[in-house]
Write a protein that holds these residues in place. Structure first.
Motif, short mmCIF file in Angstrom:
data_model
loop_
_atom_site.label_atom_id
_atom_site.label_comp_id
_atom_site.label_asym_id
_atom_site.label_seq_id
_atom_site.Cartn_x
_atom_site.Cartn_y
_atom_site.Cartn_z
N SER A 367 7.78 -17.27 10.27
CA SER A 367 6.61 -16.40 10.47
C SER A 367 6.95 -15.06 11.12
O SER A 367 6.35 -14.04 10.78
CB SER A 367 5.53 -17.11 11.28
N GLN A 368 7.93 -15.04 12.05
CA GLN A 368 8.25 -13.77 12.71
C GLN A 368 8.80 -12.75 11.70
O GLN A 368 8.37 -11.60 11.66
CB GLN A 368 9.25 -13.96 13.86
N LEU A 369 9.77 -13.20 10.90
CA LEU A 369 10.34 -12.27 9.92
C LEU A 369 9.32 -11.95 8.83
O LEU A 369 9.26 -10.81 8.35
CB LEU A 369 11.62 -12.87 9.31
N GLY A 370 8.52 -12.95 8.47
CA GLY A 370 7.46 -12.69 7.50
C GLY A 370 6.48 -11.66 8.01
O GLY A 370 6.07 -10.74 7.28
N ALA A 371 6.11 -11.77 9.28
CA ALA A 371 5.22 -10.79 9.89
C ALA A 371 5.86 -9.41 9.92
O ALA A 371 5.19 -8.39 9.72
CB ALA A 371 4.86 -11.22 11.31
N ALA A 372 7.18 -9.36 10.13
CA ALA A 372 7.87 -8.07 10.22
C ALA A 372 7.75 -7.28 8.94
O ALA A 372 7.50 -6.07 8.95
CB ALA A 372 9.34 -8.30 10.56
N PHE A 373 7.92 -7.94 7.80
CA PHE A 373 7.82 -7.22 6.53
C PHE A 373 6.40 -6.79 6.23
O PHE A 373 6.17 -5.75 5.61
CB PHE A 373 8.41 -8.06 5.39
N LEU A 374 5.42 -7.56 6.70
CA LEU A 374 4.04 -7.13 6.55
C LEU A 374 3.73 -5.93 7.44
O LEU A 374 2.92 -5.07 7.09
CB LEU A 374 3.09 -8.29 6.87
N VAL A 375 4.37 -5.87 8.61
CA VAL A 375 4.22 -4.68 9.47
C VAL A 375 4.99 -3.51 8.87
O VAL A 375 4.52 -2.37 8.89
CB VAL A 375 4.69 -4.99 10.90
N MET A 376 6.17 -3.78 8.30
CA MET A 376 6.91 -2.71 7.62
C MET A 376 6.10 -2.11 6.49
O MET A 376 6.27 -0.93 6.14
CB MET A 376 8.22 -3.26 7.04
N ALA A 377 5.20 -2.90 5.90
CA ALA A 377 4.35 -2.41 4.82
C ALA A 377 3.48 -1.24 5.27
O ALA A 377 2.95 -0.50 4.44
CB ALA A 377 3.48 -3.54 4.28
N ILE A 378 3.34 -1.09 6.59
CA ILE A 378 2.59 0.06 7.13
C ILE A 378 3.27 1.37 6.74
O ILE A 378 2.69 2.44 6.87
CB ILE A 378 2.43 -0.11 8.66
N VAL A 379 4.51 1.29 6.21
CA VAL A 379 5.20 2.48 5.72
C VAL A 379 4.37 3.19 4.65
O VAL A 379 4.56 4.38 4.40
CB VAL A 379 6.61 2.12 5.18
N GLY A 380 3.44 2.46 4.03
CA GLY A 380 2.53 3.12 3.09
C GLY A 380 1.78 4.27 3.72
O GLY A 380 1.49 5.29 3.07
N GLY A 381 1.47 4.13 5.03
CA GLY A 381 0.81 5.21 5.76
C GLY A 381 1.74 6.36 6.06
O GLY A 381 1.29 7.45 6.46
N SER A 382 3.04 6.16 5.88
CA SER A 382 4.03 7.22 6.08
C SER A 382 4.29 8.00 4.80
O SER A 382 4.45 9.21 4.82
CB SER A 382 5.33 6.59 6.59
N ILE A 383 4.28 7.29 3.67
CA ILE A 383 4.67 7.90 2.39
C ILE A 383 3.53 8.63 1.70
O ILE A 383 3.69 9.75 1.21
CB ILE A 383 5.23 6.81 1.45
N LEU A 384 2.35 8.00 1.67
CA LEU A 384 1.27 8.51 0.83
C LEU A 384 0.51 9.72 1.40
O LEU A 384 0.15 10.62 0.64
CB LEU A 384 0.30 7.37 0.49
N PRO A 385 0.24 9.80 2.72
CA PRO A 385 -0.46 11.00 3.22
C PRO A 385 0.24 12.33 2.93
O PRO A 385 -0.42 13.30 2.55
CB PRO A 385 -0.59 10.73 4.72
#
Length: 431
Positions: A367-385
Motif C-alpha cells: 500500500s505504501q508504494l501503491g500510494a506513492a504512485f497515486l501521489v506521483m499522479a499529481i504530476v498532472g497538475g505540473s504538466i497540464l497548467p
C-alpha cells in the motif's frame, strides 16, 4: 443485529482526527498558491505560460518525492513520514523570506518545490494511513470523509488570498477604463517600489503558514500513533503486483488526468474573469464560491456512497464535470464563468474515490508504494497548467477567446476519468 463495521473505531479516533487535520493543511497550501500564478504574472511581468511554472514547481515536487517518501515510510513508520513531511513543508514556507529579498521568480518556484516535498510525504502517508484505520469494506468512505476536510483548508487558503494577499497587491490597482491591467506601462521606479511591497505581502502569508505547520509538527510528535498492517514491511515483487493490477494501473492514469483538470480549473478562474474585466480580488471570490460548492458536494457524495456504487457516482460526476467544461468553452461572458465555477461541484468526490478504487485490491504490504504512485499522479497538475497557459497566451483561437478555448483540456481530462469509472463499474456488475 447491526454487524456493519464502524467507519472509525474508537481506538483510532484521536489519530484519525489529527491526521485528518493534515488534509486541511495541504489544502490550504494548494489554494493559497493557485491565485499566486496570476499575482506573479503581474508583479514579475510574465506570460501566462511562464507564470504557470509556479504550478509546475508546486506539483513537480510531488512527482519527485512521492516514491522516496513511500520507501522512507516502509523503512520507518507513518509517524516518521508525517514529521519529516511537516518539517519540509515549514522549510519551503520559510524560504519565501530570501526569495522575496532576491526578487527572484525562480527562487519562489524553488521554495514551493521544496514545500511540496513535504506535501508529498504527507499525502503519501496520510491517505493509506486513513484507509488502514478500520475495516477494508468502508475504507473508501472513510477516506472521502477525511478528504472532506481538504476543501476546508482550501477555503481558508482562498480566503487569505482573497482578503489578505490579493487586495493588498498594488500592482493590480492600475487598470484602464476597460478594466485591463496597465502595470507594465508604469515608470520603472514606480514598478520597483510596488514589486518590493507586493512580494513582501506574498512572503508574509507563507511565513505565517510555516509557523502553523511547526505547531502541528510538535503536536503530532507528542502523540502516539498506531502501527497498522504493512508498516515497516518490505516484500519482494511489489512493483510487479502493482503493474499487473489493472484497476490500480488505470487508477494512476485517471488520477493524472483528474489532478491536471482540477488545477487547470482553479488556477485560471482568475484569468477567465480577468478577460471579462474583473479584478483579481473580486475574481478570487468566484474561486471561493467554487471551493464552497466543492466542500458541500464532497460531504453529499460521501453520504450518497451509502446508497450508490462509488464507481457509478464517479461516472455520473465525471459526465457532469465534462458538460460544465464544455459550457466554459462555448459560452463567452458570465454564463461561461458560471459553468466554470460549477465544475467544482462535480470534481468533489474524484480524488479520494479514484484513490480508494485504485488501492481497493492492493495488498496491505504494497500500500505504501501503491500510494506513492497515486501521489506521483499529481504530476498532472505540473504538466497540464503550463500547456493551458500557452493556449491562453494566444489571445484568440479561431476568433474565440483563448481562455475559453483552453478549457477543452479539462474537458478531455474529465472524459478520461469517466471512462475509468465506467470500466470499474462494469467490473463490479460482472462479479
Amino acid at each position: 443485529m447491526d454487524t456493519k463495521p464502524k467507519l472509525v473505531e474508537r481506538r483510532f479516533l484521536v489519530p484519525f482526527i489529527l491526521i485528518t487535520t493534515l488534509f486541511a493543511l495541504w489544502g490550504f497550501a494548494n489554494d493559497i498558491t493557485n491565485p499566486m500564478v496570476a499575482g506573479f504574472q503581474t508583479i514579475m511581468e510574465l506570460s501566462a505560460a511562464r507564470a504557470s511554472l509556479i504550478q509546475f514547481a508546486f506539483y513537480g515536487g510531488y512527482a519527485t518525492m512521492a516514491v522516496p517518501a513511500a520507501l522512507f515510510i516502509r523503512r520507518y513508520s507513518y509517524k516518521s513520514g508525517i514529521l519529516l513531511g511537516l518539517a519540509l513543508y515549514a522549510v519551503g514556507a520559510f524560504l519565501f523570506i530570501p526569495a522575496a529579498a532576491q526578487q527572484s521568480f525562480l527562487f519562489f518556484c524553488l521554495s514551493l518545490y521544496i514545500l511540496t516535498f513535504g506535501l508529498a510525504f504527507l499525502e503519501t502517508t496520510a491517505n493509506p494511513f486513513i484507509l488502514s484505520l478500520g475495516a477494508r469494506e468502508n475504507s473508501t468512505r472513510r477516506l472521502n470523509l477525511s478528504q472532506s476536510f481538504n476543501p476546508m483548508g482550501s477555503l481558508a487558503g482562498m480566503a487569505v488570498a482573497s482578503w489578505v494577499v490579493l487586495p493588498n497587491l498594488l500592482s493590480d490597482r492600475h487598470r484602464d477604463e476597460t478594466g485591463q491591467l496597465i502595470f507594465s506601462s508604469l515608470p520603472e521606479e514606480v514598478k520597483a517600489v510596488e514589486r518590493v511591497h507586493d512580494l513582501a505581502v506574498i512572503r508574509d502569508a507563507y511565513v505565517a503558514l510555516g509557523v502553523v505547520v511547526l505547531v502541528m509538527l510538535v503536536i503530532i510528535a507528542l502523540t502516539k500513533m498506531p502501527r497498522t498492517v504493512g508498516q515497516g514491511v518490505r516484500t519482494p515483487g511489489t512493483m510487479g503486483r502493482l503493474w499487473r493490477n489493472r484497476a490500480y494501473r488505470e487508477g494512476v492514469l485517471a488520477q493524472v488526468f483528474y489532478v491536471g483538470a482540477q488545477i487547470m480549473v482553479w488556477t485560471f478562474i482568475i484569468q477567465y474573469a480577468d478577460n471579462l474585466g474583473i479584478n483579481k480580488a473580486t475574481a478570487q471570490k468566484y474561486n471561493i464560491i467554487a471551493m464552497a460548492m466543492f466542500l458541500c458536494f464532497r460531504f453529499l457524495s460521501t453520504f450518497l456512497m451509502k446508497y450508490v456504487n462509488s464507481r457509478k457516482l464517479l461516472a455520473i460526476f465525471g459526465c457532469l464535470a465534462a458538460l460544465c467544461s464544455l459550457g466554459a468553452v462555448v459560452f463567452v461572458g458570465m454564463p461561461g464563468l458560471v459553468c466554470l465555477v460549477a465544475i467544482s461541484a462535480f470534481m468533489s468526490l474524484m480524488f479520494p474515490t479514484i484513490y480508494g478504487i485504485a488501492l481497493e485490491n492492493v495488498l496491505p504490504e504494497d500500500s505504501q508504494l501503491g500510494a506513492a504512485f497515486l501521489v506521483m499522479a499529481i504530476v498532472g497538475g505540473s504538466i497540464l497548467p503550463p500547456l493551458q497557459g500557452t493556449v491562453i497566451d494566444l489571445g484568440t483561437v479561431f476568433g474565440h477567446p483563448a481562455v475559453n478555448a483552453s478549457y477543452c483540456l479539462p474537458l478531455f481530462c474529465f472524459l478520461m476519468v469517466t471512462i475509468f469509472a465506467l470500466r470499474r463499474y462494469k467490473e463490479t456488475k460482472s462479479l
